[in-house]
Write an enzyme that holds these catalytic residues in place. Structure first.
Site, PDB file in Angstrom:
ATOM      1  N   LYS A  39       1.524 -13.442   1.782  1.00  0.00           N
ATOM      2  CA  LYS A  39       2.756 -12.760   2.190  1.00  0.00           C
ATOM      3  C   LYS A  39       3.998 -13.565   1.822  1.00  0.00           C
ATOM      4  CE  LYS A  39       0.339 -10.518   5.934  1.00  0.00           C
ATOM      5  NZ  LYS A  39      -0.048  -9.356   5.133  1.00  0.00           N
ATOM      6  N   GLY A  40       3.893 -14.896   1.942  1.00  0.00           N
ATOM      7  CA  GLY A  40       5.044 -15.745   1.653  1.00  0.00           C
ATOM      8  C   GLY A  40       5.505 -15.604   0.219  1.00  0.00           C
ATOM      9  N   GLY A 213       4.424   3.100   7.368  1.00  0.00           N
ATOM     10  CA  GLY A 213       3.474   3.643   6.389  1.00  0.00           C
ATOM     11  C   GLY A 213       3.995   4.939   5.802  1.00  0.00           C
ATOM     12  N   ASP A 243       5.431  -6.389   1.752  1.00  0.00           N
ATOM     13  CA  ASP A 243       6.139  -7.589   1.265  1.00  0.00           C
ATOM     14  C   ASP A 243       7.253  -7.193   0.296  1.00  0.00           C
ATOM     15  OD1 ASP A 243       4.341  -9.131   2.722  1.00  0.00           O
ATOM     16  OD2 ASP A 243       2.943  -9.261   1.052  1.00  0.00           O
TER      17      ASP A 243
HETATM   18  O1  RIB Z   1       0.687  -8.716   2.432  1.00  0.00           O
HETATM   19  C1  RIB Z   1      -0.297  -8.805   1.431  1.00  0.00           C
HETATM   20  C2  RIB Z   1      -0.867 -10.183   1.384  1.00  0.00           C
HETATM   21  O2  RIB Z   1      -1.520 -10.436   2.603  1.00  0.00           O
HETATM   22  C3  RIB Z   1      -1.914 -10.387   0.315  1.00  0.00           C
HETATM   23  O3  RIB Z   1      -1.370 -10.793  -0.913  1.00  0.00           O
HETATM   24  C4  RIB Z   1      -2.840 -11.402   0.943  1.00  0.00           C
HETATM   25  O4  RIB Z   1      -2.800 -12.662   0.356  1.00  0.00           O
HETATM   26  C5  RIB Z   1      -2.446 -11.473   2.417  1.00  0.00           C
HETATM   27  O5  RIB Z   1      -1.810 -12.612   2.712  1.00  0.00           O
END
Ligand code: RIB
Length: 296
Positions: A39-40, A213, A243
């Protein structure tokens, strides 16, 4: 004003499956890929693709050189990324034929942050700079406290939600970006209106972005509320859609855009991301998002 994200970097082992596997079941997969994710770093690269000058902090192992390469390719400042004697974080992701996923997370180096390291990184940032966080690194409570002491503006995507979020002083957060599941976990409520009202009451000064969603997204702050529907598309992989939304939303705020325009841009960016496989590689660039918006 500088922008820092201290967050995870994961090698995503992605398996295409007929359905998300049940307990005790053995299932052959249709295919397998290794993608860059976490996510980062997904959010840092979304910010960079949206045109923001972004610094990423976090830890990888010797097997994580690909993340430094990706930062260089996408213009993310990588001088605060530390390579340590640990395995880089990884995930096992199943993506089913309806593009739904489930994610098994191994923290690895992401869980090795120390207070010394955090202090050292934050030293390079000052009052008014922006810090973006998620919950895939350790010491989240410490990072929030130290960043708040330094008067950074803190944006939190409380994902994945667990007891580590409960240990944080959330009154120090200026911007929450969360989905309905995390909203329900924080407030104990399930209806979007109730979640937003409860968040508003608890964090009256914060900006709150709630993604829903297929039902789009909602925004609320002390002065206004907005709703944004999704742009319907044929999704192949929803990994990193949130993300992408987070990175684009923050980018819009940083660029001083109006909230309805930011929501539209973020929803469009996510709608493009879900039509592609993988995490980092699925995130569209700003020009592509803008072209798609003007073609609507
Ligand atoms: O938000 C998606 C991400 O969540 C993926 O890339 C995976 O690595 C998890 O961390």
């Amino acid at each position: 004003m500088k922008v820092l994200n201290i967050g995870s970097m994961n090698l995503d082992y992605v398996y295409s499956v007929d359905h998300i596997i049940a307990p005790g079941e053995t299932q052959a997969t249709y295919g397998m890929n290794v993608f860059l994710g976490g996510k980062g770093i997904n959010q840092s690269i979304a910010l960079a693709k949206a045109g923001v000058d972004i610094y990423h902090g976090g830890m990888i192992g010797e097997d994580g050189q690909v993340f430094l390469d990706a930062c260089r390719d996408h213009g993310v400042h990588d001088e605060f990324i530390r390579t340590i004697d640990e395995k880089t974080g990884h995930t096992i992701i199943q993506v089913d034929k309806n593009a739904q996923n489930c994610i098994l997370l191994f923290g690895g180096a992401n869980q090795s942050l120390t207070e010394e390291y955090i202090d050292e990184v934050l030293e390079h940032f000052e009052a008014g700079d922006i810090l973006l966080l998620q919950n895939e690194v350790n010491k989240l409570d410490y990072i929030i406290d130290r960043a708040y002491d330094r008067k950074l503006v803190i944006a939190l995507n409380p994902s994945p939600y667990n007891e580590k979020i409960e240990a944080c002083d959330l009154s120090k957060i200026s911007i929450f970006l969360l989905n309905e599941i995390e909203g329900a976990q924080i407030t104990g409520l399930t209806e979007p209106n109730d979640i937003l009202a409860s968040m508003r009451k608890r964090f009256p000064e914060a900006k709150i972005v709630l993604t829903l969603g297929k039902d789009g997204a909602r925004y609320s702050d002390k002065d206004c509320e907005y709703e944004q529907p999704i742009f319907p598309v044929k999704a192949v992989d929803t990994t990193a859609a949130g993300d992408t939304f987070t990175g684009y939303f923050l980018a819009g705020l940083i660029r001083g855009m109006e909230i309805p325009d930011i929501l539209r841009m973020s929803a469009k960016a996510s709608s493009i991301a879900v039509t592609r496989n993988g995490a980092v590689q699925s995130i569209p660039k700003r020009e592509e998002v803008e072209a798609a918006l003007s073609a609507d």
